[in-house]
Scaffold this active site. Structure first.
Site, short mmCIF file in Angstrom:
data_model
loop_
_atom_site.label_atom_id
_atom_site.label_comp_id
_atom_site.label_asym_id
_atom_site.label_seq_id
_atom_site.Cartn_x
_atom_site.Cartn_y
_atom_site.Cartn_z
N CYS A 155 68.94 43.11 60.73
CA CYS A 155 70.12 43.95 60.91
C CYS A 155 70.55 44.62 59.60
O CYS A 155 70.88 45.80 59.57
CB CYS A 155 71.27 43.13 61.47
SG CYS A 155 71.43 41.50 60.73
N HIS B 2 78.38 44.48 59.49
CA HIS B 2 77.92 44.29 58.10
C HIS B 2 78.37 45.48 57.26
O HIS B 2 78.37 46.62 57.74
CB HIS B 2 76.39 44.25 58.05
CG HIS B 2 75.75 42.99 58.50
ND1 HIS B 2 76.43 41.82 58.80
CD2 HIS B 2 74.44 42.71 58.72
CE1 HIS B 2 75.57 40.88 59.18
NE2 HIS B 2 74.35 41.38 59.14
C1 2RA Z 1 72.21 37.43 59.25
N1 2RA Z 1 70.66 39.27 59.03
O1 2RA Z 1 73.09 38.27 59.06
C2 2RA Z 1 70.76 37.85 59.32
C3 2RA Z 1 70.16 37.54 60.67
N2 2RA Z 1 70.82 38.22 61.72
O2 2RA Z 1 72.42 36.22 59.41
#
Ligand code: 2RA
Length: 334
Positions: free
Chosen positions: A130, A243
């Site tokens: 991601c 994120h």
């Molecule tokens: C996380 N990118 O954010 C890793 C797996 N999704 O934990």
């Protein structure tokens, strides 16, 4: 025409999002099969496609699909992908990291390299990590414009990266602390509320974490730049499902902020969110639930003279980071 679609891991956060993205994008589904573990199967699930029975995963039932999304562990993928993709099997889109680094398996962000997936003889396409997918929505257009030489990234990653259990641990921890109690942690290495944890996935010998190296490895593979220099610091923060990433690039050509903004505005999957005078910039608060990745704080970085550019990117980890990217791969390849 309409396709028979299967989702393995349908009760997880990503599996749930795949159902809603399929429906929202009007993906032509002739039949939707929901697969889960024995523990989670045998009961109905309300979906936009109606109430559907959750089935225990079974090889032949899964192979009967035209497209099969895997939203389960890398161990599951390693065990079952070879059998699923044997002659006459479905197109398998795997959200785990199990096959991402296999040279024969396409690793795909459709807006960037759909042709790699389309041309592949393999009935398997790997969905990127991601963090990588979200960053590349901004990096790919900027690379086209200025040619990226090196990239330094710090990430602020949501609890949803650890799935529904991660989101639950954060919510329960915040509630506990608001009652003056201690926040418990089992999903994350430490309590997450009012904290940040510079540790996602396991530590490697070079003292980077595997998450940080996934960003390096996968950026190189998707951009087709095996020598690109990428250093990343991945940090878990107490947000739920978007994120955020602070990115610095050094380019081959002198950068021009206006040209960068224009190119980003014309990039599919990107929403330029950049008006500091009006306090407008990418944030988890506004990026959550959006298909487009927010890009802002675009500015010249004089550390690299005329060749440096800084930006801040924010994207929904369950959408661009997983379910949306996977459905876009199915649209491009199936
Ligand atoms: C996380 N990118 O954010 C890793 C797996 N999704 O934990």
């Amino acid at each position: 025409g309409p396709l028979k679609v299967g989702i393995v891991g349908v009760t997880g956060a990503v599996g749930q999002e795949i159902i809603s993205v399929l429906h929202k994008r009007g993906f032509e589904v002739s039949e939707l099969k929901l697969f889960a573990s024995a523990r989670s199967s045998g009961k109905p699930m309300d979906t936009p496609f109606g109430s559907l029975m959750i089935e225990e995963f079974e090889l032949e039932a899964a192979r009967s699909c035209d497209v099969l999304f895997l939203a389960v562990s890398g161990d599951f993928a390693l065990e079952w992908v070879p059998k699923l993709t044997a002659e006459g099997g479905p197109l398998v889109i795997d959200n785990s990291s199990a096959f991402r680094y296999d040279d024969s398996v396409p690793l795909c962000v459709p807006e960037i390299n759909a042709d790699v997936a389309r041309k592949s003889k393999k009935r398997l396409v790997a969905n990127p990590n991601c963090t990588t997918a979200i960053a590349l929505m901004a990096l790919a257009p900027l690379h086209k414009l200025f040619g990226i030489k090196r990239c330094i990234m710090s990430t602020y990653q949501a609890a949803s990266g650890a799935g529904a259990p991660g989101m639950r641990e954060l919510e329960e921890g915040v509630a506990a602390m608001s009652r003056g109690e201690k926040a418990e942690n089992s999903v994350f290495a430490h309590p997450l509320p009012f904290n940040v944890i510079p540790h996602i996935d396991k530590f490697l010998d070079d003292m980077y974490t595997k998450e940080e190296r996934k960003v390096t490895w996968e950026t190189r593979k998707i951009m087709g730049m095996p020598d690109l220099l990428v250093s990343c610091t991945c940090v878990r923060i107490p947000t739920l499902r978007a994120h955020a990433e602070a990115i610095t690039i050094e380019c081959e050509k002198p950068v021009d902020v206006a040209a960068a903004i224009e190119a980003l505005k014309n990039s599919p999957g990107v929403k330029v969110t950049d008006d500091p005078a009006a306090n407008i910039y990418p944030m988890p608060l506004t990026a959550t639930g959006q298909y487009d990745v927010e890009v802002g704080r675009v500015r010249k970085n004089d550390v690299f003279g005329d060749y440096g550019l800084d930006l801040f990117v924010c994207g929904d980890q369950l959408l661009r980071g997983a379910a949306l990217n996977a459905v876009l791969i199915a649209e491009a390849v199936a």
